[in-house]
Design an enzyme around this catalytic site. Structure first.
Site, PDB file in Angstrom:
ATOM      1  N   SER A 150       0.912  -1.223  -0.051  1.00  0.00           N
ATOM      2  CA  SER A 150      -0.015  -0.069  -0.101  1.00  0.00           C
ATOM      3  C   SER A 150       0.893   1.310   0.057  1.00  0.00           C
ATOM      4  O   SER A 150       2.246   0.914   0.397  1.00  0.00           O
ATOM      5  CB  SER A 150      -0.794  -0.056   1.243  1.00  0.00           C
ATOM      6  OG  SER A 150      -1.466   1.279   1.388  1.00  0.00           O
ATOM      7  N   TYR A 163      -2.321  -0.848  10.540  1.00  0.00           N
ATOM      8  CA  TYR A 163      -2.180  -1.185   8.884  1.00  0.00           C
ATOM      9  C   TYR A 163      -0.836  -0.880   8.294  1.00  0.00           C
ATOM     10  O   TYR A 163      -0.392  -1.634   7.572  1.00  0.00           O
ATOM     11  CB  TYR A 163      -3.418  -0.308   8.382  1.00  0.00           C
ATOM     12  CG  TYR A 163      -3.660  -0.871   6.770  1.00  0.00           C
ATOM     13  CD1 TYR A 163      -4.164  -2.020   6.375  1.00  0.00           C
ATOM     14  CD2 TYR A 163      -3.315   0.255   6.202  1.00  0.00           C
ATOM     15  CE1 TYR A 163      -4.234  -2.129   5.168  1.00  0.00           C
ATOM     16  CE2 TYR A 163      -3.587  -0.162   4.552  1.00  0.00           C
ATOM     17  CZ  TYR A 163      -4.022  -1.151   4.278  1.00  0.00           C
ATOM     18  OH  TYR A 163      -3.882  -1.405   2.894  1.00  0.00           O
TER      19      TYR A 163
HETATM   20  N1  LIG Z   1      -8.714  -0.281  -1.964  1.00  0.00           N
HETATM   21  C1  LIG Z   1      -7.609   0.364  -1.470  1.00  0.00           C
HETATM   22  O1  LIG Z   1      -7.729   1.521  -1.527  1.00  0.00           O
HETATM   23  C2  LIG Z   1      -6.225  -0.282  -1.232  1.00  0.00           C
HETATM   24  C3  LIG Z   1      -5.425   0.591  -1.131  1.00  0.00           C
HETATM   25  C4  LIG Z   1      -4.067   0.107  -0.791  1.00  0.00           C
HETATM   26  C5  LIG Z   1      -3.839  -1.340  -0.541  1.00  0.00           C
HETATM   27  N2  LIG Z   1      -4.945  -1.976  -0.414  1.00  0.00           N
HETATM   28  C6  LIG Z   1      -4.825  -3.494  -0.339  1.00  0.00           C
HETATM   29  O2  LIG Z   1      -5.341  -4.032  -1.423  1.00  0.00           O
HETATM   30  C7  LIG Z   1      -5.433  -5.496  -0.979  1.00  0.00           C
HETATM   31  C8  LIG Z   1      -6.926  -5.940  -1.680  1.00  0.00           C
HETATM   32  O3  LIG Z   1      -7.944  -5.293  -1.182  1.00  0.00           O
HETATM   33  P1  LIG Z   1      -9.049  -4.570  -1.739  1.00  0.00           P
HETATM   34  O4  LIG Z   1      -9.121  -3.026  -1.309  1.00  0.00           O
HETATM   35  O5  LIG Z   1      -9.367  -5.047  -2.971  1.00  0.00           O
HETATM   36  O6  LIG Z   1     -10.348  -5.095  -0.605  1.00  0.00           O
HETATM   37  P2  LIG Z   1     -11.506  -6.174  -1.023  1.00  0.00           P
HETATM   38  O7  LIG Z   1     -12.264  -6.082   0.373  1.00  0.00           O
HETATM   39  O8  LIG Z   1     -12.530  -5.712  -2.191  1.00  0.00           O
HETATM   40  O9  LIG Z   1     -10.845  -7.256  -1.255  1.00  0.00           O
HETATM   41  C9  LIG Z   1      -9.910  -8.264  -0.418  1.00  0.00           C
HETATM   42  C10 LIG Z   1     -10.303  -9.714  -0.647  1.00  0.00           C
HETATM   43  O10 LIG Z   1      -9.383 -10.460   0.313  1.00  0.00           O
HETATM   44  C11 LIG Z   1     -10.266 -11.501   0.793  1.00  0.00           C
HETATM   45  N3  LIG Z   1      -9.828 -12.046   2.226  1.00  0.00           N
HETATM   46  C12 LIG Z   1      -9.569 -11.274   3.350  1.00  0.00           C
HETATM   47  N4  LIG Z   1      -9.114 -11.847   4.095  1.00  0.00           N
HETATM   48  C13 LIG Z   1      -8.712 -13.115   3.681  1.00  0.00           C
HETATM   49  C14 LIG Z   1      -7.950 -14.297   4.149  1.00  0.00           C
HETATM   50  N5  LIG Z   1      -7.846 -14.652   5.441  1.00  0.00           N
HETATM   51  N6  LIG Z   1      -7.586 -15.386   3.144  1.00  0.00           N
HETATM   52  C15 LIG Z   1      -8.053 -15.182   1.879  1.00  0.00           C
HETATM   53  N7  LIG Z   1      -8.761 -14.040   1.406  1.00  0.00           N
HETATM   54  C16 LIG Z   1      -9.053 -13.117   2.205  1.00  0.00           C
HETATM   55  C17 LIG Z   1     -11.698 -11.017   0.890  1.00  0.00           C
HETATM   56  O11 LIG Z   1     -12.680 -12.032   1.084  1.00  0.00           O
HETATM   57  C18 LIG Z   1     -11.734 -10.140  -0.120  1.00  0.00           C
HETATM   58  O12 LIG Z   1     -12.226 -10.905  -1.283  1.00  0.00           O
HETATM   59  C19 LIG Z   1      -5.536  -5.600   0.375  1.00  0.00           C
HETATM   60  O13 LIG Z   1      -3.949  -6.124   0.758  1.00  0.00           O
HETATM   61  C20 LIG Z   1      -5.291  -3.970   0.799  1.00  0.00           C
HETATM   62  O14 LIG Z   1      -4.665  -3.855   2.020  1.00  0.00           O
HETATM   63  C21 LIG Z   1      -6.086  -1.645  -0.714  1.00  0.00           C
END
Ligand SMILES: NC(=O)c1ccc[n+]([C@@H]2O[C@H](COP(=O)([O-])OP(=O)(O)OC[C@H]3O[C@@H](n4cnc5c(N)ncnc54)[C@H](O)[C@@H]3O)[C@@H](O)[C@H]2O)c1
Length: 298
Positions: A150, A163
């Site tokens: 991130s 986080y």
């Molecule tokens: N959305 C943002 O703005 C953003 C920014 C920076 C980083 N991220 C990172 O991106 C990654 C994806 O997140 P997102 O934003 O797409 O969210 P999201 O919630 O849409 O997707 C996350 C997915 O991970 C799955 N998940 C959660 N815990 C799990 C586990 N223990 N085992 C297997 N699957 C699991 C969830 O079921 C979900 O489908 C994360 O690592 C998050 O920290 C997101």
């Protein structure tokens, strides 16, 4: 990895948000997709949507916190498609947002919440590498690993300590692993997004309430649901950006270049505080400096 057509990608958290965006972008490029997610319902819906787009995809159950779950998921994926070429360690959770809009200070963070965030965001990435690196090496390398960090893995604003610390760990794991695997022809990248449309608040709440007790969010004053924010970046754009970075074997993947000044501010703060040696005339020996160097940076 310039040629990606026909390659096999294993994407954790692939049922939603950024993981699903990567799946769509990889599918467009002719890759085969393994969607590994703990959420059965969303995983099934994701497989349906990807199949409708004509992509060759398969869903596997995975909780990234469990080594046994990783082995079972990897075996199932390989039985279906053969050896995995690209591992995307993308599943993660947020630390939670408070219903009253105040920041969650570190001093007020529950130990169980801190541990859960690290278990999913850090141990999950470690176990993914532990599971797939030996398999990639055994067949002669030529793979790629993308770990989703991130912007909070490079800068740590107040109210986001847990986080951010977990995402700094993902950055460090990725940088070190890249150097460890360079001579075995396995690339490693760390994806550092800013804001992306996703369900992160909702799926994080689901994990918190499942692991820490069904009333956890209510009792601790966290939001349990949040609509997808259309102001944020489209996850498919992130997925296509990741694909370009894999082809280019980039260490860092920055979909949001507007953060460059904030990152520079942090480096400037570090440089400002590097002054004279604490012990007059002392410098660490050359061997220690050499061992501290990461060739992946140059
Ligand atoms: N959305 C943002 O703005 C953003 C920014 C920076 C980083 N991220 C990172 O991106 C990654 C994806 O997140 P997102 O934003 O797409 O969210 P999201 O919630 O849409 O997707 C996350 C997915 O991970 C799955 N998940 C959660 N815990 C799990 C586990 N223990 N085992 C297997 N699957 C699991 C969830 O079921 C979900 O489908 C994360 O690592 C998050 O920290 C997101």
């Amino acid at each position: 990895m310039e040629q990606v057509q026909g390659k096999i990608a294993f994407i954790t958290g692939g049922a939603s948000g950024i993981g699903f965006g990567m799946a769509q972008a990889f599918g467009e490029a002719g890759m085969k997709l393994v969607i590994a997610d703990v959420d059965v319902e969303r995983r099934t819906a994701a497989i349906d949507a990807l199949s409708k787009n004509g992509f060759d995809c398969h869903g596997v159950d995975l909780d990234v916190r469990s080594a046994a779950s990783w082995t079972a998921a990897a075996d199932l994926a390989e039985a279906r498609f053969g050896a995995i070429d690209i591992l995307c360690n993308n599943a993660g959770i947020g630390q939670g947002r408070r219903t009253d809009g105040t920041r969650l200070l570190l001093e007020a963070t529950d130990e169980e919440l801190f541990r859960l965030v690290f278990d999913i965001n850090v141990t999950g990435v470690f176990l993914g590498a532990r599971t797939f690196v030996p398999r990639m090496v055994a067949r002669g390398g030529a793979g790629h690993i993308v770990n989703t960090g991130s912007m909070a893995g490079l800068i740590a604003p107040p109210g986001l300590a847990t986080y951010s610390a977990s995402k700094y760990a993902v950055t460090a794991l990725s940088e070190s692993l890249r150097a460890e695997l360079a001579d075995r022809h396995i690339g490693v990248s760390v994806l550092c997004p800013g804001g992306v449309q996703s369900r992160l608040e909702t799926t994080s709440a689901e994990r918190r309430n499942q692991q820490l007790g069904s009333g956890y969010d209510r009792e601790t004053g966290f939001l349990s649901d949040r609509p997808i924010n259309p102001e944020m970046m489209d996850p498919i754009a992130v997925g296509r950006h990741v694909l370009r970075a894999i082809r280019n074997n980039d260490l860092y993947i920055f979909p949001h270049p507007e953060y460059v000044d904030l990152i520079a501010e942090r480096f400037a703060a570090i440089q400002r505080n590097i002054g004279l040696s604490a012990q007059d005339g002392y410098t660490d020996p050359d061997w220690l400096l050499a061992a501290s160097r990461n060739p992946a940076y140059s």
